[in-house]
Design a protein around this motif. Structure first.
Motif, PDB file in Angstrom:
ATOM      1  N   MET A   1       0.834  -1.198   0.000  1.00 12.06           N
ATOM      2  CA  MET A   1       0.000   0.000   0.000  1.00 12.06           C
ATOM      3  C   MET A   1       0.875   1.258   0.000  1.00 12.06           C
ATOM      4  N   PRO A   2       0.729   2.122  -1.000  1.00  9.92           N
ATOM      5  CA  PRO A   2       1.493   3.369  -0.920  1.00  9.92           C
ATOM      6  C   PRO A   2       1.028   4.175   0.289  1.00  9.92           C
ATOM      7  N   ALA A   3       1.925   4.959   0.859  1.00  8.26           N
ATOM      8  CA  ALA A   3       1.595   5.706   2.074  1.00  8.26           C
ATOM      9  C   ALA A   3       1.904   7.187   1.885  1.00  8.26           C
ATOM     10  N   ARG A   4       1.157   7.989   2.623  1.00 10.58           N
ATOM     11  CA  ARG A   4       1.349   9.431   2.547  1.00 10.58           C
ATOM     12  C   ARG A   4       2.568   9.836   3.375  1.00 10.58           C
ATOM     13  N   LEU A   5       3.339  10.768   2.825  1.00 14.78           N
ATOM     14  CA  LEU A   5       4.487  11.331   3.542  1.00 14.78           C
ATOM     15  C   LEU A   5       4.160  12.779   3.869  1.00 14.78           C
ATOM     16  N   ALA A   6       4.567  13.236   5.036  1.00 20.05           N
ATOM     17  CA  ALA A   6       4.351  14.648   5.346  1.00 20.05           C
ATOM     18  C   ALA A   6       5.456  15.152   6.250  1.00 20.05           C
ATOM     19  N   VAL A   7       5.815  16.407   6.068  1.00 22.62           N
ATOM     20  CA  VAL A   7       6.699  17.063   7.035  1.00 22.62           C
ATOM     21  C   VAL A   7       6.004  18.339   7.483  1.00 22.62           C
ATOM     22  N   HIS A   8       6.180  18.630   8.752  1.00 23.08           N
ATOM     23  CA  HIS A   8       5.439  19.720   9.360  1.00 23.08           C
ATOM     24  C   HIS A   8       6.406  20.583  10.164  1.00 23.08           C
ATOM     25  N   ASP A   9       6.605  21.811   9.703  1.00 18.97           N
ATOM     26  CA  ASP A   9       7.512  22.756  10.388  1.00 18.97           C
ATOM     27  C   ASP A   9       8.866  22.116  10.692  1.00 18.97           C
ATOM     28  N   LEU A  10       9.365  21.375   9.732  1.00 21.03           N
ATOM     29  CA  LEU A  10      10.594  20.604   9.946  1.00 21.03           C
ATOM     30  C   LEU A  10      11.829  21.507   9.844  1.00 21.03           C
ATOM     31  N   THR A  11      12.747  21.377  10.801  1.00 18.90           N
ATOM     32  CA  THR A  11      14.049  22.039  10.664  1.00 18.90           C
ATOM     33  C   THR A  11      15.137  21.058  11.089  1.00 18.90           C
ATOM     34  N   LEU A  12      16.314  21.269  10.536  1.00 17.45           N
ATOM     35  CA  LEU A  12      17.479  20.543  11.038  1.00 17.45           C
ATOM     36  C   LEU A  12      18.665  21.488  11.082  1.00 17.45           C
ATOM     37  N   THR A  13      19.279  21.564  12.237  1.00 18.77           N
ATOM     38  CA  THR A  13      20.467  22.391  12.427  1.00 18.77           C
ATOM     39  C   THR A  13      21.618  21.481  12.814  1.00 18.77           C
ATOM     40  N   TYR A  14      22.676  21.507  12.002  1.00 16.33           N
ATOM     41  CA  TYR A  14      23.865  20.715  12.329  1.00 16.33           C
ATOM     42  C   TYR A  14      24.773  21.524  13.236  1.00 16.33           C
ATOM     43  N   GLN A  15      25.700  20.828  13.874  1.00 22.36           N
ATOM     44  CA  GLN A  15      26.766  21.492  14.602  1.00 22.36           C
ATOM     45  C   GLN A  15      27.948  21.565  13.644  1.00 22.36           C
ATOM     46  N   SER A  16      28.430  22.777  13.351  1.00 23.87           N
ATOM     47  CA  SER A  16      29.563  22.871  12.421  1.00 23.87           C
ATOM     48  C   SER A  16      30.829  22.388  13.125  1.00 23.87           C
ATOM     49  N   PRO A  17      31.891  22.069  12.343  1.00 25.63           N
ATOM     50  CA  PRO A  17      33.132  21.625  12.982  1.00 25.63           C
ATOM     51  C   PRO A  17      33.657  22.652  13.983  1.00 25.63           C
ATOM     52  N   GLY A  18      33.412  23.939  13.718  1.00 28.34           N
ATOM     53  CA  GLY A  18      33.858  24.986  14.647  1.00 28.34           C
ATOM     54  C   GLY A  18      32.972  25.092  15.881  1.00 28.34           C
ATOM     55  N   GLY A  19      31.890  24.317  15.913  1.00 31.30           N
ATOM     56  CA  GLY A  19      31.053  24.289  17.105  1.00 31.30           C
ATOM     57  C   GLY A  19      29.857  25.219  17.058  1.00 31.30           C
ATOM     58  N   TYR A  20      29.709  25.992  15.974  1.00 32.70           N
ATOM     59  CA  TYR A  20      28.534  26.869  15.922  1.00 32.70           C
ATOM     60  C   TYR A  20      27.404  26.177  15.140  1.00 32.70           C
ATOM     61  N   PRO A  21      26.173  26.594  15.377  1.00 35.97           N
ATOM     62  CA  PRO A  21      25.049  25.926  14.716  1.00 35.97           C
ATOM     63  C   PRO A  21      24.970  26.258  13.234  1.00 35.97           C
ATOM     64  N   LEU A  22      24.666  25.254  12.420  1.00 38.75           N
ATOM     65  CA  LEU A  22      24.543  25.445  10.984  1.00 38.75           C
ATOM     66  C   LEU A  22      23.133  25.011  10.549  1.00 38.75           C
ATOM     67  N   PRO A  23      22.216  25.988  10.392  1.00 38.69           N
ATOM     68  CA  PRO A  23      20.873  25.612   9.967  1.00 38.69           C
ATOM     69  C   PRO A  23      20.919  25.065   8.541  1.00 38.69           C
ATOM     70  N   ALA A  24      20.537  23.797   8.353  1.00 37.43           N
ATOM     71  CA  ALA A  24      20.675  23.165   7.042  1.00 37.43           C
ATOM     72  C   ALA A  24      19.345  23.105   6.303  1.00 37.43           C
ATOM     73  N   LEU A  25      18.235  23.074   7.042  1.00 41.69           N
ATOM     74  CA  LEU A  25      16.941  22.836   6.386  1.00 41.69           C
ATOM     75  C   LEU A  25      15.810  23.489   7.170  1.00 41.69           C
ATOM     76  N   GLY A  26      14.883  24.082   6.416  1.00 46.79           N
ATOM     77  CA  GLY A  26      13.603  24.498   6.964  1.00 46.79           C
ATOM     78  C   GLY A  26      13.601  25.859   7.641  1.00 46.79           C
ATOM     79  N   PRO A  27      12.476  26.210   8.296  1.00 46.91           N
ATOM     80  CA  PRO A  27      11.315  25.356   8.481  1.00 46.91           C
ATOM     81  C   PRO A  27      10.579  25.079   7.167  1.00 46.91           C
ATOM     82  N   ILE A  28      10.151  23.814   7.035  1.00 48.75           N
ATOM     83  CA  ILE A  28       9.488  23.409   5.801  1.00 48.75           C
ATOM     84  C   ILE A  28       8.315  22.472   6.123  1.00 48.75           C
ATOM     85  N   SER A  29       7.221  22.691   5.411  1.00 47.49           N
ATOM     86  CA  SER A  29       6.021  21.847   5.550  1.00 47.49           C
ATOM     87  C   SER A  29       5.519  21.483   4.163  1.00 47.49           C
ATOM     88  N   PHE A  30       5.252  20.220   3.940  1.00 51.10           N
ATOM     89  CA  PHE A  30       4.591  19.800   2.709  1.00 51.10           C
ATOM     90  C   PHE A  30       4.118  18.361   2.902  1.00 51.10           C
TER      91      PHE A  30
END
Ligand SMILES: Nc1ncnc2c1ncn2[C@@H]1O[C@H](COP(=O)(O)OP(=O)(O)O)[C@@H](O)[C@H]1O
Ligand SMILES: [Mg+2]
Length: 266
Positions: A1-30
């Motif tokens: 059965m195919p299934a619905r995918l959804a993201v809701h206000d999704l964000t991802l912030t990595y930690q850069s090698p220097g230790g500061y936050p690196l926002p990589a994605l979002g916020p995104i909803s679809f």
């Protein structure tokens, strides 16, 4: 059965090698409806692979939610098949043994899994003569076909494709795009595919999501209302060109708001 995918206000912030936050994605909803084929296109480094990794359950989002059939995605699932730009085949295994690997992991006996993998060869556009070849004997396009077979043999409900044909030459890419279109029409899985190629995105998709520069946000959601089955020649049609220019405008940042917006929820 195919299934619905959804993201809701999704964000991802990595930690850069220097230790500061690196926002990589979002916020995104679809949301991607069950059985739909949706492509994601956006500048390099905007978080497309990050999005795929979250949906594959390989990393957790910093905030927001990723849902498969209304359930939060927390870990990899056999319902979800993932394919990346590199085929990552096992060099010591033949084509058939590579395709059948997921069945081996779930305990299917050798004769049954060989037969299942052999059944997949023609649908993948691979001749029988390659059944017992090793990855070192395959072209890049053939290796990606085998990698696709290894994903499809598990009959996942959802396919996540991260630039699966990005490393192939354009003719091979075109052929494999058509094969993927045929396979999808037969299986009717929910597909989210990241690509850089506008023509490929239009040929395959029901909708195209255009992301901004990092951290990737949705800047356009473009419906592809072309009839199916589609053919390479469709790319010469005026409607095709009009969609391509909408995508280009979105990518150039000149987009004014959204096309059809499909918010997650129900
Ligand atoms: N594991 C990681 N740690 C830190 N930064 C990362 C990591 N993975 C990706 N990034 C950074 O996050 C951003 C988005 O990466 P990615 O999702 O791979 O982008 P895309 O696939 O769109 O090119 C990039 O700036 C990248 O350098
Ligand atoms: Mg990427």
């Amino acid at each position: 059965m195919p299934a619905r995918l959804a993201v809701h206000d999704l964000t991802l912030t990595y930690q850069s090698p220097g230790g500061y936050p690196l926002p990589a994605l979002g916020p995104i909803s679809f949301a991607v409806d069950a059985g739909a084929f949706v492509s994601v296109i956006g500048p390099s480094g905007c978080g497309k692979s990050t999005l795929i990794r979250i949906l594959a359950g390989l990393v957790s989002p910093t905030t927001g939610q990723a849902l498969l059939a209304q359930q939060a995605i927390r870990q990899p699932s056999s319902r979800v098949g993932v394919m990346f730009q590199e085929a990552n085949l096992m060099p010591w295994r033949t084509v058939i043994e590579n395709i059948a690997l997921p069945l081996e992991l779930t305990g299917v006996n050798q004769a049954a899994r060989r037969q299942a993998a052999l059944d997949w060869l023609p649908r993948l556009g691979l001749g029988d003569e390659f059944a017992d070849a090793y990855p070192s004997e395959l072209s890049g396009g053939m290796a990606q076909r085998v990698a696709l077979g290894r994903v499809l043999i598990q009959q996942p409900d959802v396919l996540l494709l991260d630039e699966p044909f990005g490393a192939l030459d354009s003719l091979t890419r075109e052929q494999i795009t058509l094969d993927l279109m045929r396979v999808w029409a037969l299986n009717n899985q929910t597909v989210l595919m990241v690509t850089h190629n506008i023509q490929e995105a239009i040929l395959l998709s029901d909708r195209i999501l255009v992301l901004s520069q990092r951290p990737g946000q949705l800047i356009a959601d473009i419906p592809v209302d072309l009839p199916r089955p589609r053919h390479i020649d469709d790319s010469y049609r005026a409607e095709f060109g009009a969609i391509a220019s909408q995508v280009r405008i979105g990518l150039s940042g000149r987009s004014r708001g959204f096309g059809k917006v499909d918010l997650p929820g129900t």
